[in-house]
Design a protein around this motif. Structure first.
Motif, PDB file in Angstrom:
ATOM      1  N   LEU A  11       0.831  -1.209   0.000  1.00 14.33           N
ATOM      2  CA  LEU A  11       0.000   0.000   0.000  1.00 14.33           C
ATOM      3  C   LEU A  11       0.863   1.255   0.000  1.00 14.33           C
ATOM      4  CD1 LEU A  11      -2.791   1.380   0.285  1.00 14.33           C
ATOM      5  CD2 LEU A  11      -2.521   1.160   2.768  1.00 14.33           C
ATOM      6  N   SER A  12       1.897   1.252   0.816  1.00 14.87           N
ATOM      7  CA  SER A  12       2.753   2.435   0.911  1.00 14.87           C
ATOM      8  C   SER A  12       3.477   2.679  -0.424  1.00 14.87           C
ATOM      9  CB  SER A  12       3.691   2.237   2.103  1.00 14.87           C
ATOM     10  OG  SER A  12       4.891   2.846   1.902  1.00 14.87           O
ATOM     11  N   GLU A  13       3.961   1.608  -1.072  1.00 14.33           N
ATOM     12  CA  GLU A  13       4.626   1.783  -2.386  1.00 14.33           C
ATOM     13  C   GLU A  13       3.651   2.224  -3.466  1.00 14.33           C
ATOM     14  OE1 GLU A  13       7.280  -1.145  -4.145  1.00 14.33           O
ATOM     15  OE2 GLU A  13       8.274  -1.297  -2.196  1.00 14.33           O
ATOM     16  N   LEU A  14       2.444   1.675  -3.386  1.00 10.82           N
ATOM     17  CA  LEU A  14       1.412   2.077  -4.364  1.00 10.82           C
ATOM     18  C   LEU A  14       1.106   3.560  -4.220  1.00 10.82           C
ATOM     19  CD1 LEU A  14      -1.612  -0.405  -4.415  1.00 10.82           C
ATOM     20  CD2 LEU A  14      -0.413   0.541  -6.391  1.00 10.82           C
ATOM     21  N   ASN A  15       0.927   4.004  -2.972  1.00 20.16           N
ATOM     22  CA  ASN A  15       0.631   5.419  -2.739  1.00 20.16           C
ATOM     23  C   ASN A  15       1.745   6.294  -3.275  1.00 20.16           C
ATOM     24  OD1 ASN A  15      -1.905   5.315  -1.506  1.00 20.16           O
ATOM     25  ND2 ASN A  15      -1.007   4.800   0.475  1.00 20.16           N
ATOM     26  N   GLN A  16       2.980   5.852  -3.044  1.00 16.85           N
ATOM     27  CA  GLN A  16       4.135   6.677  -3.427  1.00 16.85           C
ATOM     28  C   GLN A  16       4.410   6.632  -4.931  1.00 16.85           C
ATOM     29  OE1 GLN A  16       7.583   5.911  -0.986  1.00 16.85           O
ATOM     30  NE2 GLN A  16       8.890   7.008  -2.447  1.00 16.85           N
ATOM     31  N   ASN A  17       4.457   5.422  -5.502  1.00 16.76           N
ATOM     32  CA  ASN A  17       4.910   5.264  -6.896  1.00 16.76           C
ATOM     33  C   ASN A  17       3.796   4.968  -7.893  1.00 16.76           C
ATOM     34  OD1 ASN A  17       7.598   5.536  -6.148  1.00 16.76           O
ATOM     35  ND2 ASN A  17       7.830   3.353  -5.737  1.00 16.76           N
ATOM     36  N   GLY A  18       2.668   4.433  -7.401  1.00 17.51           N
ATOM     37  CA  GLY A  18       1.605   3.982  -8.313  1.00 17.51           C
ATOM     38  C   GLY A  18       1.791   2.537  -8.724  1.00 17.51           C
ATOM     39  N   ILE A  19       2.852   1.889  -8.262  1.00 17.28           N
ATOM     40  CA  ILE A  19       3.101   0.472  -8.580  1.00 17.28           C
ATOM     41  C   ILE A  19       3.822  -0.183  -7.398  1.00 17.28           C
ATOM     42  CG2 ILE A  19       5.266   1.073  -9.806  1.00 17.28           C
ATOM     43  CD1 ILE A  19       4.674  -1.389 -11.652  1.00 17.28           C
ATOM     44  N   ALA A  20       3.523  -1.452  -7.159  1.00 14.81           N
ATOM     45  CA  ALA A  20       4.236  -2.225  -6.129  1.00 14.81           C
ATOM     46  C   ALA A  20       4.276  -3.676  -6.588  1.00 14.81           C
ATOM     47  CB  ALA A  20       3.507  -2.125  -4.794  1.00 14.81           C
TER      48      ALA A  20
END
Ligand SMILES: O=C(O)CCC(=O)C(=O)O
Length: 299
Positions: A45-54
């Protein structure tokens, strides 16, 4: 577009009106009762919020689930039964560049039947995955599509989703891609320009050209916005899971030396304007879990 349509469009693409106007009911339902992702789900979730991909994997996110094994068995059977059609499709992928997406053979058909009891629905609705989708949107989300894509290696010029683009289903979008085989550079990996999603810092738009009514852009047009060394190429192994907000800039499926086989599913807000992507039976069995039941209802 009339003034009213313009105002509605602007409202749908402005986070506060999208969330607390159009989607107030599902936002409130989520705020009043939800489970926060923990562990690997929280990292995703944190990577998705930051980058849009995880990128994660079945082993890391779903260590106690047997559904990936079940999914693999079902997909093996489908691959076997579609053997001859896949070989015909391979010819078309190399020669027919006019029909839409001939480079992807969709094993569940163009418009899959929504079957909550199928492994395709049960995989998407696992609590860990639904928690990530709902937390990313900040509301209860809906499952709008699943399928199994067999991307065929071909030598045709890059076209359609093989070129950079943004999806248009909603203000935020969440797609998963789950690999049944290792994906290397020759298998046409999904590629993402981090930070170009609505939650990201990059607001500048690449110069576009129009292909069949859709805005696309070539690598040279993407580079001034996000340099190529920052692009995230979703190379991976069997069992890896890519989570991506495809409202951000992405491309993929330009397989040259190796086919790519993956499961995909899509989550949107309840008020997404996208046309129905499932063949939805009039009556479907509804799970007792209310978050799962909400994800399967329409409207
Ligand atoms: O096949 C791919 O990797 C790209 C998929 C894509 O563009 C999409 O699902 O929007």
């Amino acid at each position: 577009m009339s003034l009213r349509q313009k105002i509605a469009y602007a409202g749908r693409h402005y986070t506060p009106t999208w969330k607390y106007g159009f989607n107030l009911k599902s936002t409130m339902a989520y705020l009043l009762d939800h489970t926060e992702p923990t562990g690997e789900a929280a990292r995703i979730l944190s990577e998705l919020n930051q980058n849009g991909i995880a990128i994660s994997s079945v082993d890391k996110l779903l260590p106690n689930s047997s559904l990936f094994g079940e999914l693999c068995d079902q997909v093996d059977q489908l691959e076997h039964s579609f053997g001859p059609q896949l070989e015909e499709a391979r010819l078309a992928a190399n020669h027919d560049t006019e029909s839409p997406k001939t480079f992807i053979f969709k094993l569940l058909g163009e418009t899959p039947v929504l079957d909550p009891e199928s492994v395709y629905a049960r995989f998407a609705l696992q609590p860990e995955i639904l928690q990530i989708a709902n937390a990313y949107f900040g509301m209860l989300t809906q499952l709008r599509y699943y399928n199994v894509w067999h991307t065929l290696a071909s030598q045709s010029r890059a076209r359609e989703s093989q070129l950079w683009h943004r999806d248009r289903e909603d203000h935020l979008i969440l797609k998963l891609f789950v690999y049944f085989d290792d994906v290397d550079e020759g298998a046409g990996p999904f590629t993402y320009a981090p930070g170009t999603h609505r939650k990201g810092p990059i607001k500048q738009e690449p110069q576009t050209f129009i292909e069949k009514g859709v805005q696309r852009w070539q690598d040279e047009q993407m580079i001034p916005i996000v340099p190529a060394d920052k692009w995230i190429q979703a190379l991976g192994k069997k069992g890896d899971i890519v989570f991506a907000d495809t409202r951000g800039c992405h491309k993929g499926g330009l397989a040259r030396t190796k086919d790519r086989l993956l499961y995909t599913c899509l989550f949107t807000s309840p008020t997404s304007q996208v046309a129905e992507l499932f063949n939805r039976p009039r009556h479907i069995p509804v799970p007792t879990d209310k978050t799962q039941a909400f994800a399967l209802t329409r409207g």
